[in-house]
Design a protein around this motif. Structure first.
Motif, PDB file in Angstrom:
ATOM      1  N   ILE A  78       0.819  -1.220   0.000  1.00 17.83           N
ATOM      2  CA  ILE A  78       0.000   0.000   0.000  1.00 17.83           C
ATOM      3  C   ILE A  78       0.847   1.261   0.000  1.00 17.83           C
ATOM      4  CG2 ILE A  78      -1.991  -1.114   1.066  1.00 17.83           C
ATOM      5  CD1 ILE A  78      -1.220   0.334   3.678  1.00 17.83           C
ATOM      6  N   HIS A  79       2.074   1.182   0.481  1.00 22.24           N
ATOM      7  CA  HIS A  79       2.937   2.369   0.482  1.00 22.24           C
ATOM      8  C   HIS A  79       3.339   2.764  -0.934  1.00 22.24           C
ATOM      9  CE1 HIS A  79       2.611   1.714   4.628  1.00 22.24           C
ATOM     10  NE2 HIS A  79       3.812   1.311   4.935  1.00 22.24           N
ATOM     11  N   ASP A  80       3.304   1.814  -1.860  1.00 21.96           N
ATOM     12  CA  ASP A  80       3.580   2.115  -3.262  1.00 21.96           C
ATOM     13  C   ASP A  80       2.338   2.640  -3.962  1.00 21.96           C
ATOM     14  OD1 ASP A  80       6.205   1.239  -3.024  1.00 21.96           O
ATOM     15  OD2 ASP A  80       5.735  -0.792  -3.724  1.00 21.96           O
ATOM     16  N   ARG A  81       1.173   2.490  -3.361  1.00 22.04           N
ATOM     17  CA  ARG A  81      -0.104   2.853  -4.014  1.00 22.04           C
ATOM     18  C   ARG A  81      -0.742   4.090  -3.424  1.00 22.04           C
ATOM     19  NH1 ARG A  81      -2.178  -1.101  -7.655  1.00 22.04           N
ATOM     20  NH2 ARG A  81      -0.389  -2.448  -8.029  1.00 22.04           N
ATOM     21  N   ILE A  82      -0.498   4.375  -2.163  1.00 19.70           N
ATOM     22  CA  ILE A  82      -1.156   5.507  -1.515  1.00 19.70           C
ATOM     23  C   ILE A  82      -0.165   6.657  -1.422  1.00 19.70           C
ATOM     24  CG2 ILE A  82      -2.262   6.347   0.585  1.00 19.70           C
ATOM     25  CD1 ILE A  82      -3.184   3.480   1.090  1.00 19.70           C
ATOM     26  N   PHE A  84       0.344  10.924  -0.610  1.00 16.87           N
ATOM     27  CA  PHE A  84      -0.193  12.129   0.018  1.00 16.87           C
ATOM     28  C   PHE A  84       0.490  13.343  -0.606  1.00 16.87           C
ATOM     29  CE2 PHE A  84      -0.758   8.794   3.181  1.00 16.87           C
ATOM     30  CZ  PHE A  84      -2.100   8.962   3.485  1.00 16.87           C
ATOM     31  N   ASN A  85      -0.314  14.199  -1.215  1.00 21.89           N
ATOM     32  CA  ASN A  85       0.148  15.451  -1.817  1.00 21.89           C
ATOM     33  C   ASN A  85       1.167  15.244  -2.934  1.00 21.89           C
ATOM     34  OD1 ASN A  85      -1.454  16.996  -0.034  1.00 21.89           O
ATOM     35  ND2 ASN A  85       0.125  16.810   1.540  1.00 21.89           N
ATOM     36  N   LYS A  86       1.178  14.078  -3.554  1.00 23.14           N
ATOM     37  CA  LYS A  86       2.041  13.814  -4.703  1.00 23.14           C
ATOM     38  C   LYS A  86       1.603  12.507  -5.355  1.00 23.14           C
ATOM     39  CE  LYS A  86       5.387  11.235  -2.026  1.00 23.14           C
ATOM     40  NZ  LYS A  86       6.612  10.606  -2.087  1.00 23.14           N
ATOM     41  N   PHE A  87       2.107  12.298  -6.561  1.00 20.37           N
ATOM     42  CA  PHE A  87       1.842  11.020  -7.258  1.00 20.37           C
ATOM     43  C   PHE A  87       3.045  10.155  -7.188  1.00 20.37           C
ATOM     44  CE2 PHE A  87      -1.651  13.343  -9.122  1.00 20.37           C
ATOM     45  CZ  PHE A  87      -2.626  12.374  -9.162  1.00 20.37           C
TER      46      PHE A  87
END
Length: 87
Positions: A78-82, A84-87
């Motif tokens: 999930i850290h690769d998918r979610i 915050f304030n960036k893509f």
């Protein structure tokens, strides 16, 4: 066509998603199908649907047969998918 005229589709898809998740949690296999062409009228006859009903999708569910192929879910981090304030 007004965008709000599609609200009933959105409501149905939200309900369908919850049904798929709940069924999977119970160990059920599920498949949904969007009827095309004359399928809708044929299905309405088979299930004796009341006049005026719209069938926008079909949901089948049941327990997988013994030895049935059960596809493995793709593992994701999930850290690769979610983000915050960036893509």
């Amino acid at each position: 066509m007004e965008q709000s005229s599609l609200n009933y589709f959105a409501s149905a898809w939200c309900a369908l998603e919850n049904m798929l998740l709940a069924a999977t949690d119970e160990g059920l296999g599920t498949v949904f199908h969007i009827p095309v062409a004359d399928e809708v009228e044929q299905i309405k006859k088979i299930v004796n649907a009341p006049e005026g009903y719209e069938l926008i999708c079909l949901l089948t569910m049941g327990y997988p047969a013994e030895g049935a192929f059960l596809p493995k879910q793709k593992e994701i981090d999930i850290h690769d998918r979610i983000h915050f304030n960036k893509f």
